[in-house]
Design an enzyme around this catalytic site. Structure first.
Site: not given
Ligand code: LLP
Length: 463
Positions: A320, A322-323, A360, A391, A421
């Protein structure tokens, strides 16, 4: 990622203040392709372009601050992940990183699946035409309404996160007369971040059901007993911005161990495992992310080896990211408003956005790069802190970076790798209007999420 506090030829100080920065680059005009989206470059006049369009033109047409997303790069990354994992595995894009209707359509066209973790993300996915069977529904506290909507829509899987949820989903499915495909999210006792992972101190968090103490095995027992559920596998997600595959290795080993226990106890071989997301990207030149094919190979080998030694058929793997898909594809374009030199310290460069479009840095101490993009400069490097207009003194976008010393109000600067994000965690703090997301491809730019207006803000005020 430790960087040297360092020194050569900066402006305003004989000795640089403490901080996290590398040596000033010899050429501030060069864009490190590791951190910039694929079609970003400089034209003959020195202006940065994306998809063949100058940022100066983009700023004129769409204003600043704004996120510019390289659609060509996004699609290429989707394809790279899909190809790397092949037809015996599934790639779910994690919508929490950034989701919009256009993104859903691109994912659909490029053959990816989609992980959503709220009713809002689910509505976006379904509304934009993602086939329900290609959606995975996550979250540690899904409401009954959200569950009902997901089951009714026929989502491909719901990832169960607690004992209560096992019962809740089974109940809804039974009421609707269906068998819902589910996975159980387990906590494997591994927590991974950037270059490190810790295989202790792990169960103390809100997600999933612990493998330790037999809790996950008990969850499997209960799920197998309920008519409304078809248990298809085990899910694990160990962290974010990870470079080191060792954490995934331990996680995969422990998940496979559970599959073996399930087979021994129930005579059932669960057909799927999901190893979550969390793969790291380059925010600065110091980061060295892996390519999808290396990740796919490493994960595939780990799972195959562990299954062979446990005498299990290799399950279908899913991931999965995302980033790793959207993160590198976008940059945020800002206009410089003020430049304040603090003698002996650093220079504060204020831009027209800030923590409302990129939380972030304030939230995670995240590191970013920055470049002057509306022109080139041969001026000497100046240690700078890029700050927003909120501010709050913690309103920092880029903590320590070098910009040319002739930087002036009206210049455009851009922060790369803000695709993940940033818009999705953007806020209206100080009644900031959240910036638009503009997709750029082959010389054409179009808004995919429009800029908020004051009317949007006031629409929620009642009375
Ligand atoms: N799958 C699950 C179950 C997750 O909880 C997450 C991210 C992902 C996939 C995707 O993770 P990625 O490949 O995007 O790292 N706001 C934080 C990141 C929080 C991620 C939460 N879960 C940031 O800006 O670094």
């Amino acid at each position: 990622m430790s960087r040297s506090a360092h020194p050569a030829g900066p402006r305003h100080a004989d000795v640089l203040p403490e901080g996290h920065y590398s040596a000033p680059p010899t050429d501030l005009n060069t864009l490190d392709e590791k951190v910039w989206a694929r079609t970003v470059g400089r034209n003959d006049e020195g202006t940065v372009t994306v998809g063949g369009i100058e940022v100066t033109r983009l700023a004129e047409e769409f204003g600043t601050p704004a996120y510019f997303l390289d659609e060509t790069d996004f699609r290429a990354r989707c394809r790279a992940w899909a190809e790397a994992f092949g037809k015996d595995a599934d790639v779910f894009y994690a919508g929490k990183a950034f989701l919009s209707r256009a993104v859903v359509r691109w994912l659909k066209e490029e053959g990816l699946n989609l992980d959503v973790c709220s009713g809002g993300e689910l509505a976006t996915a379904l509304g934009a035409g993602m086939p329900a069977e290609r959606i995975a529904f996550h979250g540690n506290n899904k409401s009954e309404r959200e569950i009902r909507r997901a089951v009714e829509a026929g989502v491909g899987r719901i990832v169960l996160d607690s004992f209560q949820e096992i019962v809740r989903v089974a109940h809804v499915a039974q009421e609707l007369g269906v068998r819902q495909r589910v996975q159980i999210r387990v906590t494997v006792g591994v927590e991974a971040h950037t270059h490190e992972f810790i295989a202790t101190a792990h169960e103390d968090q809100k997600f999933g059901i612990a493998l330790a103490g037999g809790q996950a095995a008990e969850a499997v027992r209960r799920a197998l007993r309920l008519d409304g559920l078809e248990l298809i596998g085990i899910h694990s997600h160990i962290g974010s911005q990870i470079f080191d595959m060792a954490g995934f290795e331990v996680s995969a080993r422990r998940v496979v161990q559970l599959l073996a226990e399930v087979r021994d106890e129930h005579g059932v071989e669960l057909p799927e495992i999901d190893l979550g997301g969390g793969l790291g990207i380059a925010y600065t030149s110091d980061d060295d992310p892996r390519e999808p094919h290396e990740i796919a190979k490493a994960l595939g080998e780990i799972v195959t080896r562990e299954c062979e030694s446990a005498g299990l058929r290799t399950p279908r793997i899913s991931v999965e990211p995302g980033r790793a898909i959207v993160g590198p594809t976008a940059f945020t374009l800002y206009e410089v408003g003020t430049v304040k030199h603090l003698e002996g310290l650093r220079t504060y460069v204020s831009v027209d956005g800030g923590m409302s479009d990129n939380i972030r840095t304030a939230l995670y101490d995240a590191e970013y790069s920055v470049a002057l993009v509306s022109r080139t400069s041969d001026a000497e490097p100046m240690l700078s802190r890029v700050v927003g207009k909120h501010c709050e003194s913690g309103d920092i976008v880029v903590k320590d970076a070098f910009l040319p010393a002739d930087l002036a109000p009206g210049d455009l600067i851009a922060v790369p790798a803000t695709g993940a994000y940033c818009r999705s965690m953007a806020s209206n703090y100080n009644h900031a209007l959240r910036p638009p997301v503009v997709a750029v491809r082959d010389g054409a730019a179009r808004v995919i999420v429009r800029r908020e207006t004051e009317e949007d803000l006031l629409r929620l005020d009642v009375g």
